[in-house]
Design a protein around this motif. Structure first.
Motif, PDB file in Angstrom:
ATOM      1  N   GLY A 105       0.826  -1.210   0.000  1.00 44.25           N
ATOM      2  CA  GLY A 105       0.000   0.000   0.000  1.00 44.25           C
ATOM      3  C   GLY A 105       0.855   1.253   0.000  1.00 44.25           C
ATOM      4  O   GLY A 105       0.601   2.202  -0.740  1.00 44.25           O
ATOM      5  N   VAL A 106       1.891   1.223   0.825  1.00 45.99           N
ATOM      6  CA  VAL A 106       2.786   2.380   0.901  1.00 45.99           C
ATOM      7  C   VAL A 106       3.443   2.623  -0.457  1.00 45.99           C
ATOM      8  O   VAL A 106       3.551   3.764  -0.921  1.00 45.99           O
ATOM      9  CB  VAL A 106       3.859   2.152   1.983  1.00 45.99           C
ATOM     10  CG1 VAL A 106       4.883   3.279   1.950  1.00 45.99           C
ATOM     11  CG2 VAL A 106       3.216   2.105   3.350  1.00 45.99           C
ATOM     12  N   ALA A 107       3.843   1.549  -1.127  1.00 47.53           N
ATOM     13  CA  ALA A 107       4.489   1.704  -2.431  1.00 47.53           C
ATOM     14  C   ALA A 107       3.524   2.295  -3.445  1.00 47.53           C
ATOM     15  O   ALA A 107       3.895   3.165  -4.241  1.00 47.53           O
ATOM     16  CB  ALA A 107       5.006   0.354  -2.908  1.00 47.53           C
ATOM     17  N   GLY A 108       2.275   1.836  -3.423  1.00 50.38           N
ATOM     18  CA  GLY A 108       1.270   2.396  -4.324  1.00 50.38           C
ATOM     19  C   GLY A 108       1.106   3.888  -4.078  1.00 50.38           C
ATOM     20  O   GLY A 108       1.066   4.685  -5.010  1.00 50.38           O
ATOM     21  N   PHE A 109       1.091   4.235  -2.803  1.00 50.37           N
ATOM     22  CA  PHE A 109       0.973   5.634  -2.429  1.00 50.37           C
ATOM     23  C   PHE A 109       2.173   6.425  -2.935  1.00 50.37           C
ATOM     24  O   PHE A 109       2.045   7.560  -3.395  1.00 50.37           O
ATOM     25  CB  PHE A 109       0.860   5.731  -0.916  1.00 50.37           C
ATOM     26  CG  PHE A 109       0.647   7.119  -0.417  1.00 50.37           C
ATOM     27  CD1 PHE A 109      -0.559   7.753  -0.621  1.00 50.37           C
ATOM     28  CD2 PHE A 109       1.653   7.791   0.243  1.00 50.37           C
ATOM     29  CE1 PHE A 109      -0.758   9.031  -0.167  1.00 50.37           C
ATOM     30  CE2 PHE A 109       1.458   9.075   0.695  1.00 50.37           C
ATOM     31  CZ  PHE A 109       0.252   9.692   0.495  1.00 50.37           C
ATOM     32  N   ALA A 110       3.353   5.790  -2.876  1.00 49.35           N
ATOM     33  CA  ALA A 110       4.570   6.472  -3.351  1.00 49.35           C
ATOM     34  C   ALA A 110       4.447   6.798  -4.837  1.00 49.35           C
ATOM     35  O   ALA A 110       4.838   7.880  -5.277  1.00 49.35           O
ATOM     36  CB  ALA A 110       5.785   5.608  -3.094  1.00 49.35           C
ATOM     37  N   ILE A 111       3.886   5.870  -5.615  1.00 46.84           N
ATOM     38  CA  ILE A 111       3.733   6.134  -7.050  1.00 46.84           C
ATOM     39  C   ILE A 111       2.785   7.311  -7.264  1.00 46.84           C
ATOM     40  O   ILE A 111       3.078   8.233  -8.026  1.00 46.84           O
ATOM     41  CB  ILE A 111       3.163   4.897  -7.771  1.00 46.84           C
ATOM     42  CG1 ILE A 111       4.150   3.760  -7.683  1.00 46.84           C
ATOM     43  CG2 ILE A 111       2.871   5.231  -9.222  1.00 46.84           C
ATOM     44  CD1 ILE A 111       3.746   2.582  -8.501  1.00 46.84           C
ATOM     45  N   LEU A 112       1.673   7.261  -6.545  1.00 47.75           N
ATOM     46  CA  LEU A 112       0.698   8.345  -6.697  1.00 47.75           C
ATOM     47  C   LEU A 112       1.350   9.689  -6.405  1.00 47.75           C
ATOM     48  O   LEU A 112       1.238  10.638  -7.180  1.00 47.75           O
ATOM     49  CB  LEU A 112      -0.484   8.119  -5.749  1.00 47.75           C
ATOM     50  CG  LEU A 112      -1.463   9.288  -5.662  1.00 47.75           C
ATOM     51  CD1 LEU A 112      -2.208   9.453  -6.963  1.00 47.75           C
ATOM     52  CD2 LEU A 112      -2.433   9.111  -4.520  1.00 47.75           C
TER      53      LEU A 112
END
Ligand SMILES: Nc1ncnc2c1ncn2[C@@H]1O[C@H](COP(=O)(O)OP(=O)(O)OP(=O)(O)O)[C@@H](O)[C@H]1O
Ligand SMILES: [Mg+2]
Lengths: 804, 240
Positions: free
Chosen positions: A680-687
């Protein structure tokens, strides 16, 4: 002056609120996940320490007989010879389906225990003598009160908060009766202040071993590996969070370069600026860190009960499922937040402080050029090779973690170069101008996105690695349970007489009765449970051997050899052909090693006759029943009715399997929770990187737009870019994840739990993860794409109007 | 000094002033300055120039002749390789980074071709910014400036929502709000059309005249240069 400068610096965040939010969330996530793990670890360690202090374990030397209980006569002789020792008898005691640890101590001689003092001073204070005279008293933690209340066959129970959960403390006389071991002593505690002229131990009781506190089997040590595993995960999440911080701070600084140059031109010195920015970062870190602590506290609170259950189930370690807020933890969390933020911003700050005062503005120059990419890639390669070298040359758990760290960070650093290569290859295939532009633009965007993509790579690899490990474990474990739980019914009788009665009654109705008898011995690597088995084809066919000699079962059944479990084999490095010392008189060659998942302690199997020789009089209360599986339920019912047994002492194989699987699942609840959070954190990083990159996008897009690509096309390209980069990253994450899984299975598991697992591959899981990744990338790109679609042409025109 | 010494004090000041005049002490003296960028040919070979209080000077020259370089040196933004620049008695070669920062803050104001406003501060904040850094903020003077520069209605806006001419007027306001001794301007109208250029130049010249500051202005335009007290041309690394 300072105030005006501060205002100018801070005004940046007012305009870039999303950036500020991203930065704070990044810091909060990093500290939150890390602190949650630390809180869990600290709580567990505190529980161990409390338990040891409450039972006065690990404070004094102890005497033990490696071959079994110490007879009362030895104790009397030692006392006569002047030895100041206190006797302890302990053993597992089942109450209402739960196995508790019953500890009987010599209340007169044993060092003062807080629980006893507390009970003596409490309102319902009993005469001290009540503890000793029949029926005696039991002391237990409040947690056990509901369980013990209904028991009529137990002495009165005093509740005290000064005992670990799962422990019943009582006088040794009461314990003898409850454990049905009259005159037996498990160990003798050597009290301080021994008289000088007492006889040496080897003249009175040569069979007794004196053990110093440090080598007594210590829960903290046993569980260290488990906590190390958790810490590694916490660190990974911390690192992924820092990627967000690094990316955001880098961009914020890049955007503030113009402002900082102006400030310097207007007479603010660089040194002052650096100090102000450092202060600013520290304050932000403290705010984000506090949010993170809040998050971590709730996360830890949610996860702790499962961890506690795991630790109890797997190691018998006493951990309460409750979290207390400790100032040390808060301070450590904040320190970690500040440290992490400064670490993640160090590079950006360094570049800023070395920025020449006179140089054209431009964010481009800020981002790494191809030379920087090559250096990064080389560094990555060095880390990967270094990690592998450390593992090969040193070995062990820590080297395993070094290998993991080197592999993960190294691969992350290699990622931009690999992606750039892949994109160049794709660009060469492009024929039309638009697709050529798309590829080159994607390459140009790489530096800005690479941090988020690195975070994605790490999260995906961790996900693949851990889920491969867990699934491999599950598959192996279930198969192993099927082999290992050979009997259809397991019965525990009240005593040996009843056991005889039941077996006589059962024998004509079933295929076979397999007695289960065991004694606890002491091996230099820790407690060793020795089991006796009767010769039955079921063992020969199904027992899960992982290494064996040719005539393994014949040798064991003839009493000439022993089987040991994998944990003992690895811990003591004993393999078929070696010899196992069972007591001072008994040595047996090892004929085979079997897997024994979920068991923390060493185990060995000999023939029933051999067991009688080594430890005569081992009680015979438990046995397995072989019969056609269809009849098992009815038979279980019959036995219960016939002998008035409670359902808990007549257990069906299926129920046992379910119970084992439940323990197993709980073991990995924490890791999979952290796994999902990291993704989830990684997805947030992309966003966030896409959103922050947005400001730099306009100058690149405006010319293409002016040349005739409409906004809908540009929006689609925006989506395509994100999805494609995520897909490429996912492809690279797969091999990395598999290597990670291998390290987890073959290195850390062996060290942490003592067993090695075969690795299985789960392509469907990968496919699912792949789809999930693309979906996350699509969602992350949706907002920028939507913005693109709605972009007023005036904004694009402004790019041409002034070149700032 | 005691209150009764007031007389001495004024006498001392007027004496100093007359001494200054006699010796022709200039506000800005550029004396045989040399500058070479690393790895390049010398840009300034031997440049000498004086600028007195209240004077306006236009610096012209071909593109690449080193005008901006010289201006940056005078603003203590960059260091030179030889010669000396003296600003109000301070020798720039003797200053460290902090000293130069202090000088920029307290003595000099700058106006650039690219307006260099702080994008996250609004017009009012940008306007008063330099004065606040120097610790000489004067709100009456600020509102007077805003009025004169025609910015009164734009005070709450942010730079990205202003036209080029408006932005440059804010930059001039920011420069003058600090009441500098020396205003340095590098093609302040370079990004503006003719009418906007006229307005900006008029405003700058009248404000400089009102405050008694000196102005060193770099320009390509002969027309603009003609409106200043003096003009010099930079060519081949020297003043022609
Ligand atoms: N940071 C730098 N590094 C190296 N060379 C530079 C640097 N800045 C300027 N130069 C060189 O110094 C010379 C003078 O540049 P400068 O900017 O002072 O010219 P200019 O007269 O202001 O030109 P223009 O009228 O185009 O603004 C040019 O040849 C330029 O290429
Ligand atoms: Mg120039």
């Amino acid at each position: 002056m300072t105030w005006a400068t501060v205002q100018a610096l801070l005004s940046h965040w007012r305009v870039h609120r999303l950036q500020l939010a991203t930065l704070l969330i990044g810091i909060a996530l990093a500290t939150g996940l890390w602190s949650a793990v630390q809180a869990i670890n600290a709580e567990a360690r505190a529980s161990y320490a409390r338990a040891n202090a409450q039972l006065a374990v690990g404070q004094f030397d102890e005497l033990r007989d490696p071959s079994g209980p110490i007879p009362m006569s030895r104790y009397v002789e030692l006392r006569r010879a002047g030895w100041q020792v206190a006797a302890v008898l302990e053993g597992p005691y089942r109450v209402g389906g739960r196995t508790l640890r019953l500890m009987g101590v010599d209340m007169v001689a044993y060092p003062a225990l807080p629980a006893v003092t507390e009970a003596e001073q409490s309102a319902e204070a009993t005469e001290p003598a009540d503890m000793l005279t029949a029926p005696g008293r039991l002391l237990a933690s409040p947690e056990l009160q509901p369980l013990l209340r209904g028991q009529t066959n137990l002495p009165p129970v005093l509740i005290t908060s000064a005992l670990p959960p799962d422990v019943i403390l009582t006088d040794i006389g009461v314990a003898e009766r409850l454990l049905n071991q009259p005159g037996a002593i498990s160990r003798l505690v050597v009290l301080p202040n021994q008289p000088r002229d007492r006889l040496p131990l080897n003249q009175i009781a040569p069979e007794l071993k004196r053990i110093s506190p440090t080598t007594q089997v210590d829960t903290a040590r046993l569980t260290d590996s488990f906590h190390l595993n958790l810490s590694a995960f916490g660190l990974l999440s911390f690192a992924v969070g820092l990627f967000i911080v690094n990316g955001t701070v880098g961009l914020a600084f890049a955007q503030r370069r113009g402002m900082i140059r102006t400030l310097r031109a207007l007479g603010v010195s660089m040194r002052r600026l650096v100090w102000l920015i450092l202060t600013e970062l520290t304050v932000l870190a403290l705010i984000g860190g506090s949010l993170g602590l809040l998050l971590g506290f709730f996360l830890a609170g949610a996860l702790l009960p499962d961890v506690a259950a795991t630790l109890r189930g797997l190691y018998g370690a006493p951990v309460t499922g409750q979290l207390t807020l400790q100032p040390k933890w808060v301070l450590a969390g904040l320190a970690m937040a500040v440290f992490g933020t400064l670490l993640a911003s160090g590079h950006a700050l360094w570049r800023l402080s070395n920025m020449p005062l006179l140089e054209g503005p431009g964010v481009q120059a800020w981002q790494s050029n191809s030379r920087a990419r090559h250096i990064t890639a080389a560094l990555g390669l060095i880390l990967v090779v270094g990690g592998a070298f450390a593992y090969i040359s040193v070995g062990g758990l820590v080297a395993g973690f070094v290998l993991l760290a080197g592999l993960l960070t190294g691969a992350a650093l290699l990622l931009p170069a690999l992606l750039a290569t892949a994109l160049s290859a794709l660009a060469r295939t492009a024929r039309e101008p638009v697709s050529q532009w798309v590829w080159s633009d994607m390459r140009a965007q790489l530096p800005g996105l690479s941090l988020a993509l690195m975070a994605l790579l790490l999260a995906l690899a961790a996900n693949i690695g851990v889920s491969t490990m867990v699934s491999s474990f599950r598959l192996t474990f279930v198969g192993w349970l099927d082999q290992r739980l050979t009997a259809e019914l397991y019965v525990t009788a009240r005593d040996e007489d009843q056991a005889r009665e039941i077996t006589t009654w059962l024998r004509p109705q079933v295929d076979a009765i397999l007695p289960i008898r065991n004694v606890e011995l002491f091996h230099e690597t820790g407690p060793l449970f020795l089991y006796g088995v009767v010769d039955d084809p079921v063992y020969r066919q199904h027992w899960p051997l992982i290494a064996s000699t040719y005539s393994v079962w014949d040798d064991v059944m003839a009493g000439n050899a022993v089987l040991i479990n994998e944990q003992l084999a690895r811990r003591a490095s004993l393999w078929p052909g070696d010899e196992l010392k069972l007591s001072s008189k008994h040595y047996l060659p090892i004929a085979g090693v079997y897997s024994d998942y979920g068991n923390p302690t060493g185990q060995a199997i000999v023939s029933m006759a051999q067991l009688d020789q080594i430890a005569p009089g081992a009680e015979m209360r438990r046995f397995g029943v072989r019969m056609p599986p269809e009849g098992a339920t009815a038979m279980a019912q019959n036995v219960r009715e016939q002998f008035a047994l409670s359902p808990r002492v007549v257990v069906q194989q299926a129920a046992m399997k379910a119970q084992s699987r439940a323990i197993f699942e709980k073991t990995f609840v924490v890791t999979s929770a952290l796994n999902v959070l990291t993704l989830g954190v990684a997805g947030f990083a992309i966003l966030t990187s896409l959103l922050t990159l947005w400001t730099q996008r306009l100058p690149q897009i405006a010319p293409v737009w002016a040349l005739g690509l409409n906004r809908a096309q540009l929006a689609r390209l925006e989506l395509l870019r994100s999805v494609l980069l995520a897909a490429l990253t996912a492809c690279l994450a797969l091999p990395l994840g598999l290597v990670l899984a291998w390290v987890l299975l073959a290195v850390t598991n062996v060290q942490a739990f003592g067993w090695r697992l075969p690795m299985f591959l789960f392509p469907w899981d990968w496919l699912w993860l792949f789809v999930l990744t693309l979906l996350a990338a699509l969602i992350a790109a949706a907002l920028p794409a939507l913005r693109m679609l709605r972009l007023p042409p005036a904004d694009l025109l402004r790019v041409f109007a002034n070149e700032r | 000094m005691e209150p009764g010494d007031g007389l001495h004090w004024t006498v001392w000041i007027s004496a100093a002033n007359s001494w200054k005049k006699r010796k022709q002490i200039m506000l800005l003296t550029i004396d045989r300055v040399q500058k070479t960028y690393p790895g390049g040919r010398p840009v300034l070979r031997d440049v000498s120039l004086d600028l007195d209080q209240g004077q306006t000077l236009a610096l012209t020259g071909e593109s690449g002749s080193g005008k901006s370089t010289l201006l940056n040196l005078a603003a203590a933004l960059d260091s030179f390789d030889g010669g000396e620049i003296t600003l109000d008695g301070t020798r720039l070669s003797t200053l460290d980074d902090a000293g130069r920062a202090r000088l920029r803050r307290n003595q000099v104001s700058l106006v650039f071709q690219q307006f260099n406003l702080i994008p996250s501060l609004n017009v009012a904040q940008n306007l008063s910014f330099h004065a606040r850094l120097a610790g000489v903020e004067d709100t009456t003077w600020n509102s007077h400036l805003a009025e004169r520069l025609g910015l009164s209605d734009l005070l709450g806006r942010f730079p990205e929502n202003l036209s080029g001419g408006q932005q440059q007027r804010v930059a001039i306001g920011r420069a003058m709000a600090a009441r500098p001794n020396l205003l340095l301007a590098d093609e302040p109208t370079g990004n503006l059309d003719e009418t906007a250029s006229e307005t900006v130049l008029d405003l700058m010249l009248s404000l400089v005249a009102d405050t008694g500051a000196a102005l060193l202005l770099v320009t390509h335009s002969q027309k603009i240069a003609g409106r200043l007290d003096r003009q010099v041309k930079l060519s081949g690394g020297r003043i022609q």
